[in-house]
Write an enzyme that holds these catalytic residues in place. Structure first.
Site, mmCIF file in Angstrom:
data_model
loop_
_atom_site.group_PDB
_atom_site.id
_atom_site.type_symbol
_atom_site.label_atom_id
_atom_site.label_comp_id
_atom_site.label_asym_id
_atom_site.label_seq_id
_atom_site.Cartn_x
_atom_site.Cartn_y
_atom_site.Cartn_z
ATOM 1 N N HIS A 495 0.805 -1.220 0.000
ATOM 2 C CA HIS A 495 0.000 0.000 0.000
ATOM 3 C C HIS A 495 0.841 1.276 0.000
ATOM 4 C CE1 HIS A 495 -3.833 1.753 -0.121
ATOM 5 N NE2 HIS A 495 -4.470 0.957 0.728
ATOM 6 N N ASP A 499 -2.420 1.562 -4.810
ATOM 7 C CA ASP A 499 -3.688 1.821 -4.121
ATOM 8 C C ASP A 499 -4.759 0.857 -4.640
ATOM 9 O OD1 ASP A 499 -4.651 2.841 -6.597
ATOM 10 O OD2 ASP A 499 -3.919 4.847 -6.071
#
Length: 525
Positions: A495, A499
């Site tokens: 992350h 995304d």
């Protein structure tokens, strides 16, 4: 002539390995390049071949032991080199004495021992001897500097220094030859005693008057060389109970041997007996308390996987994205091609389609084919799509990768994949096939299960787990319920750089190629 076979380098940064299996036994005749044993590193199962023709005379390790790189692995009699005679006729013994003295000497390399956990090299700061010097056992030979401390290296045997391999200021490797020494061979005739052993024999006269208290000259620790400590471990002797005959209570091999044979003082013997009794009692209690349990060390590939997974989870913020893919049409396409390719020796599974479709999608979303540095201040994009496949091998989890999938056809990927998975399942995949991966597929569905949360194969930024294919009811475009072949997939992404929207769009494109094989065909380059 008998000669030790030195375990060679078996991978970058590897200093030890587990001996999995001997493929020969003592007394066997072997030829050059014949496999001698299988060893397990933290990366793969490696087969060690012989470099000479000859007869195996001694195996230094048992199955399951840890062998050191650059240390002797086994001893062999080299073919074509006769052994020195063990006995001479009585009429010629006097004349043969000088020859016996020469034959009783051997020249061997002193291997730099372990000098600290994780240390594989050091700098030679100063030599304390020079070539031609006669040295005693345990005499300091050189000072070396590690990244932690200055360490003094003692001699393992008495003898004459023949050659210094590493100059002052140069880097020496742990378990590599440091210097060569000429010494008296074990079991040599009495007449073969060398000048070294006569001149520099360690003092033993003080044994009878030394006390155990004299041993502990260094904060309660016995003063002894690594060689003496190794002997004490082998004989199960507590060095703090041995009266040392050397300066400042230094313990020599002779002191340990006399202690074991009962020549030590009554106080030492009594203490040793008490320690042994206490140890036996402790072991007996432990045996009762741990009934039904078995403890095994975690080592080799399993240990490496444990470290890798722990580091990945602790340093990468994972997120998971799941989707389902309808593989009905792709399965039908594979079945129509399978038999024809099998006649050409090609094993066509579903995986080459997954890999080629993934490669096509990576071209549009290169962020998934990237890596970040340790502090996530830089990102590196890779042109090659080196797609790894997690394989459940007999030695643990291996992840070999097919290199350059963007340049290969589905058939070419299938050939490479078959070779890699067959080798991996046997644990014999080459180190180069395990390096350089850019993204990974884990096929958990081959065993069972539908959804997973896979751990990223660091330093990659994404991994996908494929669930098993199920026949499930779905609505067609006319609203009718039909049976379709459905697979659940589970992505884990880093992350810090990916995304949810990016991985969703990437998955939609990958899914399109798999659900509509014709779209994959028209987009191939």
């Amino acid at each position: 002539m008998k000669k030790d076979f030195i375990l060679p380098d078996i991978g970058e940064g590897i200093v030890e390995c587990e001996l999995v299996e001997w493929l020969v036994k003592e007394g066997d005749t072997i030829v050059e390049d014949q496999p001698v044993c299988d060893v397990m590193t933290d990366k793969a199962l490696v087969q060690i071949p012989s470099v000479f023709n000859g007869v195996v005379s001694k195996l230094y390790y048992n199955k399951g032991d840890i062998a050191k790189v650059h240390a002797p692995l086994f001893e062999m009699q080299i073919a074509g080199e006769a052994q020195a005679p063990t006995a001479a006729p009585a009429a010629t013994q006097t004349a043969a004495a000088p020859s016996a003295a020469v034959a009783g000497k051997i020249t061997e390399d002193f291997l730099l021992p372990d000098i600290g956990e994780g240390i594989v090299e050091c700098e030679v700061v100063d030599w304390l001897v020079k070539e031609g010097d006669v040295i005693a056992e345990d005499q300091p030979v050189c000072d070396v500097m590690t990244d932690k401390a200055l360490v003094q290296i003692p001699a393992k045997y008495a003898g004459k220094v023949v050659k210094l391999y590493t100059a002052k200021g140069q880097i020496a490797k742990v378990h590599a030859p440091l210097f060569a020494i000429e010494r008296v061979a074990e079991g040599a005739p009495v007449g073969a005693v060398s000048e070294a052993s006569a001149v520099v024999a360690p003092p033993v006269a003080a044994t009878s008057t030394a006390t155990p208290a004299a041993v502990m000259a260094n904060n309660g620790k016995a003063v002894a060389s690594p060689a003496v400590r190794r002997l004490a471990r082998e004989l199960n002797v507590d060095l703090t109970q041995v009266a040392g005959s050397g300066a400042k209570g230094r313990v020599y091999k002779e002191d340990v041997q006399k202690f074991v044979s009962g020549a030590a003082s009554p106080v030492c013997a009594a203490k040793a007996a008490a320690v042994a009794a206490a140890t036996s009692a402790t072991e007996a209690v432990s045996a009762v308390a741990t009934g039904g349990r078995r403890v095994e060390p975690i080592k080799g590939i399993k240990a490496a996987m444990a470290r890798q997974m722990a580091e990945s989870v602790s340093t990468i913020p994972h997120f998971t994205y799941c989707e389902e893919i309808d593989l009905t049409d792709l399965i039908a396409l594979r079945l129509s091609l399978k038999d024809g390719l099998a006649k050409q020796g090609v094993k066509l599974t579903m995986m080459p389609f997954f890999m080629k479709a993934m490669s096509l999608a990576l071209t549009e979303f290169p962020i998934l084919n990237s890596q970040v540095n340790s502090d996530c201040s830089e990102i590196t994009y890779f042109d090659d799509h080196n797609i790894g496949i997690a394989v459940d091998s007999k030695v643990g989890l291996l992840v070999p990768n097919v290199k350059g999938c963007q340049h290969k056809s589905i058939v070419e990927i299938a050939k490479d994949l078959t070779k890699l998975t067959d080798s991996a399942r046997e644990g014999r995949v080459s180190p180069s096939d395990l390096k350089g991966g850019t993204i990974t597929i884990s096929n958990i569905g081959a065993i069972g299960g539908t959804v997973a949360t896979p751990i990223i194969n660091k330093p990659e930024v994404a991994i996908v787990a494929l669930g098993k294919v199920q026949q499930l009811p779905r609505f067609d475009n006319k609203g009718h319920v039909v049976a379709r072949s459905i697979m659940q997939i589970s992505w884990s992404g880093d992350h810090r750089v990916i995304d949810g929207g990016t991985i969703a769009r990437f998955t939609n494109l990958w899914k399109q190629y798999l659900e509509e094989p014709s779209s994959m065909l028209v987009n191939m380059r």
